[in-house]
Design an enzyme around this catalytic site. Structure first.
Site, short mmCIF file in Angstrom:
data_model
loop_
_atom_site.label_atom_id
_atom_site.label_comp_id
_atom_site.label_asym_id
_atom_site.label_seq_id
_atom_site.Cartn_x
_atom_site.Cartn_y
_atom_site.Cartn_z
CG ASP A 621 6.38 1.01 0.16
OD1 ASP A 621 6.12 1.73 1.13
OD2 ASP A 621 5.57 0.20 -0.34
CE LYS A 690 3.68 -7.61 2.70
NZ LYS A 690 3.87 -7.43 1.24
CG ASP A 848 4.48 3.34 3.91
OD1 ASP A 848 3.43 3.27 3.25
OD2 ASP A 848 5.19 2.34 4.14
#
Length: 930
Positions: A621, A690, A848
């Protein structure tokens, strides 16, 4: 004759040549021959041969990519099936698509009943369906007879021709299928009607292809196409698209059957859907007493009602509770799905154009777009005419992703099904049944047996029903996924892919695919296994630790050491997942962790782990890939280091770095006596910041960031709730300030993109650009007009997505930065996918996040690094500026105000943000093996 000759001359004077007509019009083979015969009566010397152009790869990235592919002898992956086996798979897939739907047995375990009772219930269901067919057929004929075929509605069309396209029985089958899948809480009328209309359109397209012989032509080409994929096929160093097009040339002489699908407007499908919905409401009945269906009077099976959602009055189609009870009592419970909902039983038909590929006969588009977004289709058609090579990367990538064969991880599936049927687990993402939900409150004015206050009772009732409806939806979604997975046991299957307007790839089957939740991903494994090799076993262990969510800032060596230290827990989880220590349940991704534990246990117990054949996908990732692209665009060294674009001894965690910077600011403010900074002591961590860090690159506003932080603080049990609002304001400001310090050029690039989009949209244009691999992109954000469609039971507002409407300035400017970054991210994925394909790797992506076999992780990492550097070695922002200047540097408007705005736009477009020093970059996927 002279009249025909003059007509041809007029055509050619207007630029419409005979060669162009025969090249682009979708003639059937016999139609084309008839047309050529007619033309030669006037022009005896005319001869036609399709002029296929492969293009010249004018864009640098495309040219470089395909030059590398042609120089080396590609080792494209073969499938572990013979050509005859693939042909048999194709026949099964074709039969499913032509049927239009597939029946799947549910995994839900019902209470046992004796055979006589089960037989009675089955007979009752069959009797009702037979009764519904008769009722609906009479109601359909009666409603159709009342329509004036020559009278158009306010949309300028008549529904009557659309009721003549299929046999009457097909309309009835569609209505019954939709009725049996209607959830107990119903469906919004606008969604229900649109779904009905789309099902009719899909059935018509399939039948039309059968009638025109297109299905037979596709079958003919596919019979030869399997030679490219089969283990015993001929060796062809070509992409699937190239080989399919060669077969079209040789077998069909370039017959363009890909243009045969028809597109209906939203207004048409909605009008057709509401017509059928009216028939269902008035023409479907069930017995009032389910125990004696032949003796009781009938009541409506479905009915129309209104609900209020966010103060809006929404029309709903709901099944009668008795109908739900009857259907649930069927012990042979089965689920009915449209054909396109299921994965395919054979390798997908390769995409050769934006209108042909994926499924055999089910209508599908390469690019997902709303009805009315015609500009995107026009750009694709123009791109194909101008330079066909510009679409080759997109087509070849989507084909490569779809050609990956899959199997079901049956061991994990058995565990999930057993937990699903034993009550589920919210902690593990297996929804419990609605029966485990809250009990509906009772109203009792005395207050002895229920709630005495009417307002409190209504509020509690509304919340209880909302919870029950949500639990039912989640439970049914899990049942759909598990039932599809269970039906695919012992099978090999594929996921056809397409893309959105930015180039991001998605699986076409909507319910069950690898882009789903942790539960769904754990059920999938590669159909073709590969030995672990010298490093693969270590990558399996590292993958396990990554799934656990632990040791994010530790080196790969430390992660490997952690896995080896917990080998006893890994083996216990694999052997006794629900009876043992349940170590795997502590993971961030518990079900994928369990699947990895089982794979590691098999490898450990094999005679030679390096020779063990592994089928488990290993994920790699990106580290906040949006910020990675911004840092690379601006050559931002400090920001690049925090997102692992610069080599470092330990992997960097940008979320942790931001949290530390915010904490430093908090310490300073707390020392100066700021109360809210003192209250936040001990509460600033990675989890709190985050989401905002992730979304700041996608244009999150300060208000949106505050809401995100507020939600995270609410989740902290020890944080004083009275300070949540002030704390969320303080922290969101701190996060933005810290990111501005770390990513100096990111905000400047964002502001340039935003201001450019604002001025472009104010000038009356949609923002458009071309991705580095040639995909034309235009933002589909316009002011929307709604048109009221009157039906027998309610008025439905139809959204008119017209690209001719004025662009929505706010949406255009806010969406441009994130959409542009998404287009770069999809470009990087496409380049990585093609080069992995060239090296013979199995490659799958979720934006991604890249998947491959454990053995080939090192190779994929290297390819990923190389293609990221190749992408950002291009002058991306400079090319964007040049494109936009060419697009908008036409004649100046006459009005002074518009002229000033136009000059300002040109000035902004020329001021490309400055870059920092060029640095040697890596990416987080490229961390060296320990």
């Amino acid at each position: 004759m002279r009249g025909r000759s003059g007509f041809l001359q007029d055509m050619e004077q207007n630029g419409f040549t005979l060669q162009y007509m025969f090249d682009h019009y979708p003639f059937l083979p016999e139609e084309r021959e008839l047309g050529l015969h007619t033309v030669r009566r006037v022009r005896p010397d005319f001869s036609w041969q399709y002029q296929h152009r492969n293009g010249h790869y004018s864009l640098p990235l495309i040219a470089e990519c395909y030059d590398q592919l042609k120089k080396e002898i590609p080792s494209f992956p073969r499938l572990p099936f013979t050509a005859n086996e693939l042909r048999q798979m194709f026949k099964k897939q074709l039969a499913m698509e032509e049927a239009g739907f597939v029946t799947v047995e549910s995994v839900k375990v019902s209470r046992s009943v004796n055979p006589d009772t089960a037989s009675q219930r089955k007979g009752r269901i069959e009797h009702l369906r037979s009764h519904w067919r008769k009722e609906l057929l009479l109601a359909f004929r009666d409603a159709k007879s009342k329509i004036n075929p020559r009278r158009a509605n306010h949309f300028g069309t008549s529904i009557y021709p659309f009721l003549q396209l299929l046999p009457e029985e097909d309309y009835i089958d569609i209505m019954i299928m939709v009725m049996t899948t209607l959830p107990p809480n119903g469906e919004a009328m606008i969604v229900f009607a649109k779904d009905l209309g789309r099902k009719v359109q899909s059935r018509f397209c399939i039948k039309r292809k059968q009638k025109l012989g297109i299905t037979a032509l596709v079958t003919k080409v596919y019979d030869h196409y399997v030679e490219l994929l089969a283990s015993d096929g001929k060796v062809h160093n070509k992409f699937p698209r190239e080989y399919w097009q060669e077969l079209e040339r040789d077998l069909l002489h370039w017959y363009a059957y890909g243009h045969q699908d028809v597109n209906w407007s939203d207004a048409t499908t909605m009008q057709l859907g509401t017509f059928l919905a009216n028939i269902m409401v008035s023409g479907m009945n069930i017995p009032k007493n389910a125990k004696n269906p032949l003796q009781q009077r009938l009541i409506p099976a479905v009915y129309h009602t209104y609900n209020y959602q966010s103060k809006r009055k929404i029309g709903f189609i709901k099944p009668h509770p008795m109908l739900t009870q009857i259907l649930e009592s069927d012990q042979n419970s089965s689920l009915i799905f449209d054909a396109f909902v299921m994965p395919t039983y054979c390798p997908p038909v390769p995409w050769t154009s934006p209108t042909f590929g994926g499924y055999i006969v089910v209508p599908t588009q390469l690019i997902r777009m709303e009805e009315g977004i015609t500009k995107q289709r026009d750009l694709l058609d123009h791109c194909k005419e101008e330079d066909p090579s510009k679409l080759h990367v997109i087509l070849d990538t989507v084909n490569q992703l779809g050609n990956c064969p899959w199997h079901i991880n049956e061991e994990v599936l058995d565990v999930i099904i057993s937990l699903f049927n034993s009550g589920g687990s919210t902690q593990l993402g297996v929804p419990p049944p609605p029966s485990a939900g809250p009990i509906l409150p009772k109203y009792d004015p005395t207050g002895k047996t229920g709630i005495a206050d009417r307002t409190a009772y209504n509020n509690d009732m509304r919340l209880a029903r909302k919870t029950l409806f949500e639990m039912h939806s989640l439970h049914m979604d899990a049942e759909y996924k598990l039932s599809i997975a269970n039906a695919l046991r012992h099978r090999t299957f594929w996921f056809p892919h397409n893309i959105d307007f930015r180039g991001r790839s998605y699986s076409c089957p909507p319910h069950f695919n690898h882009i789903g939740s942790d539960t769904t991903r754990s059920l999938l494994q590669f159909a073709e296994g590969q030995p672990l090799g010298p490093n693969g076993f270590d990558w399996l262990k590292i993958h396990l630790v990554n799934l656990m969510g632990r040791n994010k800032c530790e080196s790969l060596s430390e992660r490997l050491r952690y896995a080896n230290a917990h080998m006893e827990d890994i083996l216990d989880s694999a052997d006794r997942p629900l009876e043992g220590h349940r170590w795997w349940m502590k993971s961030d991704e518990p079900w994928q962790t369990l699947a990895c534990c089982k794979e590691i246990a098999k490898a450990v117990r094999s005679p030679d782990p390096a020779a063990f054949i592994s089928h488990l996908p290993v994920h790699q990732d990106g580290s906040c890939n949006g910020l990675q692209h911004y840092a690379a665009l601006g050559r931002d060294v400090v920001g690049a280091a925090s997102v692992n674009l610069i080599p470092h001894e330990l992997p960097q965690d940008v979320y942790e770095v931001v949290a530390q910077k915010v904490e430093q600011h908090r310490l300073r403010d707390a020392a100066n006596g700021l109360q809210i900074a003192q209250v936040l002591e001990g509460f600033i961590n990675r989890k709190v910041v985050k989401q905002t860090v992730m979304t700041v690159v996608y244009g999150v506003t300060r208000y949106g960031a505050r809401l995100q932080v507020e939600k995270r603080l609410d989740e902290l049990e020890d944080f004083p709730k009275a300070h949540v609002w002030k704390a969320s304001i303080y922290l969101s400001r701190g996060i933005f300030h810290s990111l501005k310090e770390m990513f100096a050029s990111t905000r400047e690039i964002q502001e340039w993109l935003t201001e450019s989009a604002r001025l472009i949209s104010m000038a009356g244009y949609s923002v458009e650009w071309i991705s580095p691999v040639g995909l034309p992109i235009i933002q589909p954000y316009h002011h929307i007009k709604y048109t009221n469609l009157k039906s027998g039971i309610q008025t439905v507002s139809v959204c008119n997505m017209d690209m001719q409407q004025k662009p929505h300035t706010m949406k255009q400017k806010n969406a441009f930065p994130p959409n542009f970054i998404h287009s770069l991210d999809s470009t990087h994925m496409m380049l990585t996918a093609l080069n992995c394909y060239r090296k013979g790797l199995t490659f799958v992506s979720i934006h991604d996040c890249f998947w491959t076999h454990a053995k080939t992780v090192d190779i994929m990492n290297q390819v990923c690094r190389e293609q990221f550097v190749a992408l950002h070695s291009q002058p991306i922002l400079e090319n964007l500026s040049k494109f936009l200047l060419r697009k908008h540097s036409g004649l100046l408007p006459e009005k002074t105000k518009e002229r000033e705005r136009h000059l300002k736009l040109l000035d902004v477009l020329t001021r490309v943000p400055k870059k920092g020093e060029l640095v040697v970059m890596s990416v987080s996927l490229a961390l060296q093996h320990p």
